[in-house]
Design an enzyme around this catalytic site. Structure first.
Site, PDB file in Angstrom:
ATOM      1  N   ASP A   1     -68.061 -81.208 -99.501  1.00 18.71           N
ATOM      2  CA  ASP A   1     -68.799 -83.124-100.507  1.00 18.71           C
ATOM      3  C   ASP A   1     -69.135 -83.380 -99.040  1.00 18.71           C
ATOM      4  OD1 ASP A   1     -69.635 -85.769-101.420  1.00 18.71           O
ATOM      5  OD2 ASP A   1     -67.372 -86.232-101.536  1.00 18.71           O
TER       6      ASP A   1
ATOM      7  N   HIS B   1     -77.723 -80.229 -97.884  1.00 17.11           N
ATOM      8  CA  HIS B   1     -77.294 -79.038 -97.941  1.00 17.11           C
ATOM      9  C   HIS B   1     -77.633 -77.700 -97.589  1.00 17.11           C
ATOM     10  CE1 HIS B   1     -76.978 -82.026-100.856  1.00 17.11           C
ATOM     11  NE2 HIS B   1     -78.162 -82.111-101.316  1.00 17.11           N
TER      12      HIS B   1
ATOM     13  N   LEU C   1     -62.255 -59.531-100.815  1.00 20.41           N
ATOM     14  CA  LEU C   1     -62.360 -61.417-101.717  1.00 20.41           C
ATOM     15  C   LEU C   1     -63.168 -61.577-102.843  1.00 20.41           C
ATOM     16  CD1 LEU C   1     -61.416 -64.500-101.102  1.00 20.41           C
ATOM     17  CD2 LEU C   1     -64.242 -64.019 -99.831  1.00 20.41           C
TER      18      LEU C   1
HETATM   19  C1  FPP Z   1     -71.698 -82.423-102.146  1.00 19.28           C
HETATM   20  O1  FPP Z   1     -72.788 -83.488-101.078  1.00 19.28           O
HETATM   21  C2  FPP Z   1     -72.834 -80.957-102.060  1.00 19.28           C
HETATM   22  C3  FPP Z   1     -73.000 -80.502-103.000  1.00 19.28           C
HETATM   23  C4  FPP Z   1     -73.041 -81.631-104.576  1.00 19.28           C
HETATM   24  C5  FPP Z   1     -73.943 -79.373-102.758  1.00 19.28           C
HETATM   25  C6  FPP Z   1     -73.255 -78.416-102.604  1.00 19.28           C
HETATM   26  C7  FPP Z   1     -74.319 -77.133-102.424  1.00 19.28           C
HETATM   27  C8  FPP Z   1     -74.989 -76.446-101.567  1.00 19.28           C
HETATM   28  C9  FPP Z   1     -74.614 -76.664-100.311  1.00 19.28           C
HETATM   29  C10 FPP Z   1     -76.171 -75.616-101.653  1.00 19.28           C
HETATM   30  C11 FPP Z   1     -76.177 -74.765-102.253  1.00 19.28           C
HETATM   31  C12 FPP Z   1     -74.719 -73.637-102.879  1.00 19.28           C
HETATM   32  C13 FPP Z   1     -73.947 -72.490-102.200  1.00 19.28           C
HETATM   33  C14 FPP Z   1     -72.845 -71.626-103.195  1.00 19.28           C
HETATM   34  C15 FPP Z   1     -75.461 -71.933-101.765  1.00 19.28           C
HETATM   35  P1  FPP Z   1     -73.034 -84.736-101.727  1.00 19.28           P
HETATM   36  O2  FPP Z   1     -74.451 -84.186-101.550  1.00 19.28           O
HETATM   37  O3  FPP Z   1     -72.389 -85.374-102.904  1.00 19.28           O
HETATM   38  O4  FPP Z   1     -72.960 -85.828-100.317  1.00 19.28           O
HETATM   39  P2  FPP Z   1     -72.447 -86.722-100.050  1.00 19.28           P
HETATM   40  O5  FPP Z   1     -71.423 -87.353-101.016  1.00 19.28           O
HETATM   41  O6  FPP Z   1     -72.456 -87.380 -98.593  1.00 19.28           O
HETATM   42  O7  FPP Z   1     -74.523 -87.460-100.139  1.00 19.28           O
END
Ligand code: FPP
Length: 249
Positions: free
Chosen positions: A21, A38, A132
């Site tokens: 997050d 991201h 893993l």
């Molecule tokens: C949370 O940050 C992150 C996510 C919901 C997405 C995580 C996905 C990736 C990093 C990319 C794709 C995945 C892979 C496995 C390559 P947020 O957007 O909720 O952050 P915020 O709360 O600060 O807005």
């Protein structure tokens, strides 16, 4: 810098699950678009997969896209899936050569054709690896998983495969996406939020939780080690009492 040789090798968690997050806040703090957060988050994934594999962790699960994430703007959803495709394109050979087995939990069959195709190919390539297990939670939600499980039980009863008395937790967990995967020992959530957000709810009934203010794109091996050190100091009781107390008198 904390190094992994500070860890007790006999108490390495078998399964670590991570709620990544803070990508959006990381980007905002730098005046960048959310997509940049991201993208930086993928770099963190790359490092943590490698570190987990090196440390001998059995299973690593990352919450990449939840059933609730569909409510995000269309553009952001499409960025997330493009990043997944790029990640698999660029990393799958490395993953494979590190003996890592890819696994997906969640209703990924409903995703678009190019994604399911890429996933199927990646699963096939790594299926015999013995190191893993890297689990990506994709279109995953614990409540959705529970609804699916109840539907499967309904079918089993309807087809006379089981009777009511055959229903126990062993059967229930065999009908989850996580079938065959041990419950997480340690759950990590980044960015200072103190929630579980529909992630592996029954599976984490006795997991140890570790929260950090670090935003996911800044999460590195040293933070993973910090979390494991905290885990190693805890006494897990699973609803029982301490072993020494049990032996008293
Ligand atoms: C949370 O940050 C992150 C996510 C919901 C997405 C995580 C996905 C990736 C990093 C990319 C794709 C995945 C892979 C496995 C390559 P947020 O957007 O909720 O952050 P915020 O709360 O600060 O807005």
């Amino acid at each position: 810098m904390i190094e992994s040789d500070t860890l007790d090798k006999t108490k390495i968690p078998k399964h670590i699950a991570i709620i990544m997050d803070g990508n959006g806040r990381w980007a905002r703090s730098k005046g960048l678009p959310r997509a940049a957060g991201h993208k930086a988050g993928v770099e963190a994934i790359r490092e943590i997969v490698r570190a987990s594999s090196d440390m001998g962790i059995g299973y690593l699960t990352v919450y990449a896209f939840s059933t609730e994430n569909w409510t995000r703007p269309k553009e952001e959803v499409s960025t997330l899936f493009s990043l997944l495709l790029i990640y698999l394109d660029k990393e799958i050979n490395d993953i494979h050569s590190n003996n890592v087995r890819l696994n997906i939990i969640g209703d990924y069959q409903k995703l678009s054709n190019n994604i399911t195709k890429k996933i199927t190919k990646s699963l096939e390539l790594t299926k015999n690896n013995t190191g893993l297990v890297f689990n990506i939670a994709l279109n995953y939600g614990s409540r959705d998983e529970m609804v699916g499980m109840v539907k499967k039980i309904y079918d089993l009863i309807k087809n006379s495969d089981i009777e009511q008395d055959d229903i126990n937790y062993e059967l229930i967990e065999s009908l989850f996406y996580t079938k065959g995967i041990p419950d997480p020992d340690l759950v990590i959530r980044t960015s200072g939020e103190l929630r579980i957000s529909n992630f592996l709810l029954p599976q984490i009934a006795y997991s140890e939780l570790w929260f950090t203010d670090v935003l996911w794109p800044d999460f590195r091996k040293e933070h993973l080690i910090e979390a494991i050190i905290s885990y190693q100091k805890r006494r897990r009781r699973y609803g029982g009492i301490e072993a020494e107390e049990n032996n008293e008198g």
